[in-house]
Design a protein around this motif. Sequence first.
Motif, short mmCIF file in Angstrom:
data_model
loop_
_atom_site.label_atom_id
_atom_site.label_comp_id
_atom_site.label_asym_id
_atom_site.label_seq_id
_atom_site.Cartn_x
_atom_site.Cartn_y
_atom_site.Cartn_z
N ASP A 230 0.82 -1.21 0.00
CA ASP A 230 0.00 0.00 0.00
C ASP A 230 0.85 1.26 0.00
O ASP A 230 0.48 2.28 0.57
CB ASP A 230 -0.97 0.00 1.19
CG ASP A 230 -0.27 -0.23 2.52
OD1 ASP A 230 0.95 -0.43 2.50
OD2 ASP A 230 -0.94 -0.20 3.56
N GLU A 232 2.15 4.59 -1.38
CA GLU A 232 1.49 5.58 -2.23
C GLU A 232 2.31 5.90 -3.47
O GLU A 232 1.77 6.06 -4.56
CB GLU A 232 1.22 6.86 -1.44
CG GLU A 232 0.42 7.89 -2.22
CD GLU A 232 0.08 9.11 -1.39
OE1 GLU A 232 -0.42 10.08 -1.96
OE2 GLU A 232 0.33 9.09 -0.16
N SER A 258 2.09 6.50 3.19
CA SER A 258 1.60 7.63 2.39
C SER A 258 2.66 8.72 2.28
O SER A 258 3.56 8.83 3.10
CB SER A 258 0.30 8.18 2.98
OG SER A 258 0.49 8.55 4.33
N TYR A 400 -15.62 11.80 5.73
CA TYR A 400 -15.40 10.37 5.96
C TYR A 400 -16.58 9.82 6.76
O TYR A 400 -17.04 10.46 7.70
CB TYR A 400 -14.11 10.14 6.75
CG TYR A 400 -12.85 10.45 5.98
CD1 TYR A 400 -12.17 9.45 5.29
CD2 TYR A 400 -12.32 11.74 5.93
CE1 TYR A 400 -11.01 9.72 4.58
CE2 TYR A 400 -11.16 12.02 5.23
CZ TYR A 400 -10.51 11.01 4.55
OH TYR A 400 -9.37 11.28 3.85
N ALA A 421 -15.05 4.73 -2.02
CA ALA A 421 -14.35 3.57 -1.45
C ALA A 421 -13.25 3.97 -0.48
O ALA A 421 -12.90 3.21 0.43
CB ALA A 421 -13.77 2.71 -2.57
N ASP A 422 -12.69 5.17 -0.66
CA ASP A 422 -11.62 5.65 0.23
C ASP A 422 -12.15 6.43 1.41
O ASP A 422 -11.38 6.81 2.31
CB ASP A 422 -10.64 6.54 -0.56
CG ASP A 422 -9.91 5.78 -1.63
OD1 ASP A 422 -9.81 4.54 -1.51
OD2 ASP A 422 -9.44 6.41 -2.60
N HIS A 423 -13.45 6.71 1.42
CA HIS A 423 -14.00 7.61 2.44
C HIS A 423 -15.08 6.98 3.32
O HIS A 423 -15.65 7.69 4.16
CB HIS A 423 -14.56 8.88 1.77
CG HIS A 423 -13.49 9.78 1.26
ND1 HIS A 423 -12.88 9.59 0.04
CD2 HIS A 423 -12.90 10.89 1.80
CE1 HIS A 423 -11.98 10.54 -0.15
NE2 HIS A 423 -11.97 11.33 0.89
N LYS A 439 -6.46 2.38 8.90
CA LYS A 439 -6.68 2.53 7.46
C LYS A 439 -7.06 3.95 7.06
O LYS A 439 -6.80 4.38 5.94
CB LYS A 439 -7.80 1.58 7.01
CG LYS A 439 -7.44 0.11 7.15
CD LYS A 439 -8.66 -0.76 6.82
CE LYS A 439 -8.37 -2.23 7.05
NZ LYS A 439 -9.58 -3.07 6.83
N LEU A 440 -7.70 4.68 7.97
CA LEU A 440 -8.20 6.01 7.64
C LEU A 440 -7.05 6.99 7.48
O LEU A 440 -6.33 7.28 8.44
CB LEU A 440 -9.18 6.48 8.72
CG LEU A 440 -10.07 7.67 8.36
CD1 LEU A 440 -11.38 7.57 9.13
CD2 LEU A 440 -9.40 8.99 8.72
N GLN A 441 -6.85 7.50 6.28
CA GLN A 441 -5.77 8.44 5.99
C GLN A 441 -6.37 9.79 5.62
O GLN A 441 -7.03 9.92 4.59
CB GLN A 441 -4.89 7.93 4.83
CG GLN A 441 -4.22 6.59 5.11
CD GLN A 441 -3.22 6.67 6.23
OE1 GLN A 441 -2.64 7.74 6.49
NE2 GLN A 441 -3.00 5.58 6.93
N ASN A 443 -6.28 13.29 4.15
CA ASN A 443 -5.44 14.01 3.19
C ASN A 443 -5.27 15.46 3.63
O ASN A 443 -6.21 16.24 3.57
CB ASN A 443 -6.07 13.97 1.79
CG ASN A 443 -6.18 12.55 1.29
OD1 ASN A 443 -5.30 11.74 1.52
ND2 ASN A 443 -7.27 12.24 0.58
#
Length: 489
Positions: A230, A232, A258, A400, A421-423, A439-441, A443
């Motif tokens: 994973d 980035e 990330s 989110y 899917a990312d949120h 998992k929650l990144q 930005n």
Amino acid sequence: MTLLGFVMLLCILGAQATVDLRNAAAMAAGLCNTKPTDVVFLIDSSRSVRPSEFEQVKVFLTKVIDSLTVRPDATRVGVVNYASRVKNEISLKSHKTKAGLVKAVSKIEPLSSGTMTGLAMQFAINVAFSEAEGARKSPGISKVAIIVTDGRPQDNVRDIAVKAREAGIEIFAIGVGRVEMTTLRQMASEPLEDHVDYVESYSLIEKLTKKFQEAFCAVVSDLCATGDHDCEHICISTPGSFKCACRTGHILMNDGRSCSACSNAATDVVFLIDGSKSVRPENFELVKKWINQIIDKLDVSENNAHVGLVQYSSSVKQEFPLGRHNNKKDLKDAVKGMEYMERGTMTGQALNFLSDNSFTPSQGARPGVTKVGIVFTDGRSQDYIVDAARKAKENGFEMYAVGVGSAIEEELREIASEPVADHYFYTADFKAMNQIAKKLQINVCQVEDPCECNSVVKFQKKVEEALQALTKKLEAVTKRIAALENKIV
């Protein structure tokens, strides 16, 4: 035993130990890629299984599923519920994503009648592992049945288990409480020591999670080459593992995965937390710990990340606004001090409060700063959320959505920003929320709006290029002076 035979035995044992250590290390680092498998759980929900115990079985299923690579081309999962009758709760073709699968597991209800384990196994052979229900016939696809039972079956299991094994199904038998060990051994595949497990009560069944996670774990030698990482930006292979790096002008964040174009981007983050009575006090404490896990990942300071907290149930309560606490200790202490409201679930009202109050300058929001809303809920909203969710996103907030237990997937998707899917995230169990925190990144740097430090990087690069050009000119002038001096001499 001859010396040669003894040496060969040592080599075999050493090789197996190495594989076991690699598997354990890979599991710990989250580096497992589950082998393509069709997995069907057969869960006993006879009247001897109390509702609270059945919930513990579902938590066990959820944790095993969470470790799998759930995709149509990887691992497919089905669930058969049985008592005096059999119910196909989830077929192998039903869910293509882990989130949808976990949500479906959370909705399974006990049948509360007899114990027809043989009938359930015959159903698995005839239906659950059929192509019509999504099973694959490729020889490279393993077929695994995991049976969970707590009592003596009221029908024959030995002959049906033989048929299942002859059909290529690997059977794991898990017994709880008063179960007959003889029955478990009749059902399970060889070697029995690997395929038969017993726990004294359903409260201990979670102890078996690690075993099944490792059983499905296949360590990949070059995770960068296979794409099973994973990172980035850049993945760098290392023996049995990998590490991440970033492209020029970016830095690697604390999660080791990330990349950020700047190290100190300012962000306003507001948590919108469901405090309805369905959450329950013990789970509300887990929610507070989860919030503080996310806070630990933020660069909280006067100039960087500011955090606000809002709790909602039948009404909305601002626990503290943005900017009140500008260090992690004070912020986490304030989260711990939040008192549980314990009423209804008015998520739409809470989302409107976020837009109309939480992100306004009067409540500490900073103009021109990225604004992030993190909404947590454990159930269906009692009011309309569509317009409120749309307004938040149209205001430019990055939203989110996190759901637990009976949360509605459609509502989570409605709240979440693109890409959805990312949120949005879901888990059936409050105890598994720490995985969502990992998992929650958030930005903190917008690609289309580079932060100030990008300009500094570019300026430094231009200065370096100018200095290099000047150095070359000085070298050329020095050579010309030396040549003139030689002519004069």
